[in-house]
Design an enzyme around this catalytic site. Structure first.
Site, PDB file in Angstrom:
ATOM      1  N   SER A  50      -1.552   0.789  -3.298  1.00  0.00           N
ATOM      2  CA  SER A  50      -1.815   2.231  -3.269  1.00  0.00           C
ATOM      3  C   SER A  50      -0.999   2.937  -2.191  1.00  0.00           C
ATOM      4  O   SER A  50      -0.603   4.094  -2.363  1.00  0.00           O
ATOM      5  CB  SER A  50      -3.313   2.481  -3.059  1.00  0.00           C
ATOM      6  N   THR A  51      -0.727   2.260  -1.070  1.00  0.00           N
ATOM      7  CA  THR A  51       0.099   2.880  -0.023  1.00  0.00           C
ATOM      8  C   THR A  51       1.549   2.967  -0.502  1.00  0.00           C
ATOM      9  O   THR A  51       2.222   3.995  -0.322  1.00  0.00           O
ATOM     10  CB  THR A  51       0.012   2.073   1.285  1.00  0.00           C
ATOM     11  N   GLY A 102       3.011  -2.482   1.898  1.00  0.00           N
ATOM     12  CA  GLY A 102       1.726  -2.373   2.587  1.00  0.00           C
ATOM     13  C   GLY A 102       1.228  -3.739   3.032  1.00  0.00           C
ATOM     14  O   GLY A 102       1.939  -4.746   2.948  1.00  0.00           O
ATOM     15  N   ALA A 103      -0.005  -3.758   3.514  1.00  0.00           N
ATOM     16  CA  ALA A 103      -0.622  -5.016   3.951  1.00  0.00           C
ATOM     17  C   ALA A 103      -2.136  -4.865   3.868  1.00  0.00           C
ATOM     18  O   ALA A 103      -2.666  -3.749   3.914  1.00  0.00           O
ATOM     19  CB  ALA A 103      -0.210  -5.354   5.377  1.00  0.00           C
ATOM     20  N   LYS A 114      -1.431 -10.467   2.819  1.00  0.00           N
ATOM     21  CA  LYS A 114      -1.085  -9.612   1.701  1.00  0.00           C
ATOM     22  C   LYS A 114      -1.529 -10.264   0.396  1.00  0.00           C
ATOM     23  O   LYS A 114      -1.831 -11.442   0.365  1.00  0.00           O
ATOM     24  CB  LYS A 114       0.441  -9.374   1.660  1.00  0.00           C
ATOM     25  N   GLY A 117      -3.345  -6.850  -4.075  1.00  0.00           N
ATOM     26  CA  GLY A 117      -2.944  -6.328  -5.378  1.00  0.00           C
ATOM     27  C   GLY A 117      -2.346  -7.380  -6.285  1.00  0.00           C
ATOM     28  O   GLY A 117      -1.769  -7.056  -7.331  1.00  0.00           O
ATOM     29  N   GLU A 123       6.315 -10.166  -3.780  1.00  0.00           N
ATOM     30  CA  GLU A 123       6.464  -9.466  -2.495  1.00  0.00           C
ATOM     31  C   GLU A 123       7.164 -10.373  -1.479  1.00  0.00           C
ATOM     32  O   GLU A 123       8.044  -9.932  -0.737  1.00  0.00           O
ATOM     33  CB  GLU A 123       5.093  -9.039  -1.975  1.00  0.00           C
TER      34      GLU A 123
HETATM   35  C1  5RP Z   1      -0.386  -6.158  -3.007  1.00  0.00           C
HETATM   36  C2  5RP Z   1      -0.380  -6.086  -1.526  1.00  0.00           C
HETATM   37  C3  5RP Z   1      -0.603  -4.756  -0.904  1.00  0.00           C
HETATM   38  O1  5RP Z   1       0.451  -4.467  -0.056  1.00  0.00           O
HETATM   39  C4  5RP Z   1      -1.883  -4.784  -0.120  1.00  0.00           C
HETATM   40  O2  5RP Z   1      -2.925  -5.242  -0.960  1.00  0.00           O
HETATM   41  C5  5RP Z   1      -2.238  -3.408   0.436  1.00  0.00           C
HETATM   42  O3  5RP Z   1      -2.534  -2.557  -0.626  1.00  0.00           O
HETATM   43  P1  5RP Z   1      -3.005  -1.069  -0.417  1.00  0.00           P
HETATM   44  O4  5RP Z   1      -1.823  -0.302   0.064  1.00  0.00           O
HETATM   45  O5  5RP Z   1      -3.469  -0.633  -1.778  1.00  0.00           O
HETATM   46  O6  5RP Z   1      -4.130  -1.083   0.587  1.00  0.00           O
HETATM   47  O7  5RP Z   1      -0.198  -7.049  -0.832  1.00  0.00           O
HETATM   48  O8  5RP Z   1      -0.291  -7.472  -3.464  1.00  0.00           O
END
Ligand code: 5RP
Length: 244
Positions: A50-51, A102-103, A114, A117, A123
């Protein structure tokens, strides 16, 4: 770790009032701030989540200044293409100047968890072909020790139960991630297990060990591919963390 900022502030009025920005507003803030780290004229590595979606939306505003992107998931690829940003296969590109992602957790050394998602394998691949990893996250992701967020691990399905027992021996509780009542299938056709109850004191050693377990495709600890910089969204604006 050295820290600078806040160097970019929120608009005076936010949906929750002047001093309590929503997580969504913080994500949008760091997504826009990441544009300062995009090398013009080059291909940029793009993460998932989402970020990152906020970053992709911001990237569209400078799409004529970059050649395109290498994407870490089907979802990000679709969003990039919908906004008119060309997407290259990772094999078409030797090296990327920067990877933006993101993380779920990030510590004081730039080590991360990570995979929330489910895109952790691609990644890690795109991060590995990039000279710099710029992490974008809201302040809730900054932790002292990794492990409170359930650790995602992509596994070959036939190895899942044995890998879950190996985590149990380390004190973890693992379960197969489900979607609509069945095991989630990743972009790579594999499954994810999420492991709670771990305290990852030595992320480098942990990643090295778990990566060698038969059937593990990718462990969601990013220590060998750690962040070089983190743009952290806080109520006061973007704080920039630099890691050695
Ligand atoms: C996806 C990831 C994302 O970077 C992590 O889950 C952070 O997601 P969001 O920005 O939605 O909090 O590793 O596999």
């Amino acid at each position: 770790m050295t820290s600078t900022g806040p160097d970019r502030t929120l608009p005076p009025s936010t949906s929750r009032g002047a001093d309590v920005p929503s997580p969504d507003e913080l994500k949008a803030l760091v997504g826009r701030a990441a544009l300062d780290h995009v090398v013009r004229g080059e291909i940029v590595g793009v993460g998932t989540g989402s970020t990152v979606n906020k970053f992709i939306d911001a990237l569209a505003t400078i799409k004529h200044e970059i050649r395109g992107a290498v994407s870490s998931s089907v979802t990000s690829t679709e969003r990039l293409r919908a906004l008119g940003i060309p997407v290259f296969d990772s094999n078409e590109v030797d090296e990327l100047a920067v990877y933006i992602d993101g993380a779920d957790e990030i510590d004081g050394q730039g080590f991360m968890v990570k995979g929330g998602g489910a895109a952790l394998t691609r990644e890690k691949i795109v991060a590995a072909q990039s000279r710099r990893f710029v992490c974008i996250a809201d302040a809730s992701k900054r932790v002292e020790t990794l492990g409170a967020f359930p650790l995602p691990v992509e596994v070959i399905p036939m190895a899942a139960r044995r890998i879950m027992r190996q985590f149990a021996a380390l004190g973890g509780i693992a379960q197969v991630r489900e979607q609509d009542g069945v095991a989630l299938v990743t972009d790579n056709g594999q499954h994810i297990i999420d492991v709670t109850g771990l305290k990852i004191a030595d992320p480098l050693a942990f990643e090295t060990e778990v990566s060698q377990w038969p059937g593990v495709v990718t462990v969601g600890v990013f220590a060998h591919q750690k962040a070089d910089v983190c743009l952290l969204g806080t109520a006061a604006g973007v704080q920039t963390l630099h890691f050695d």
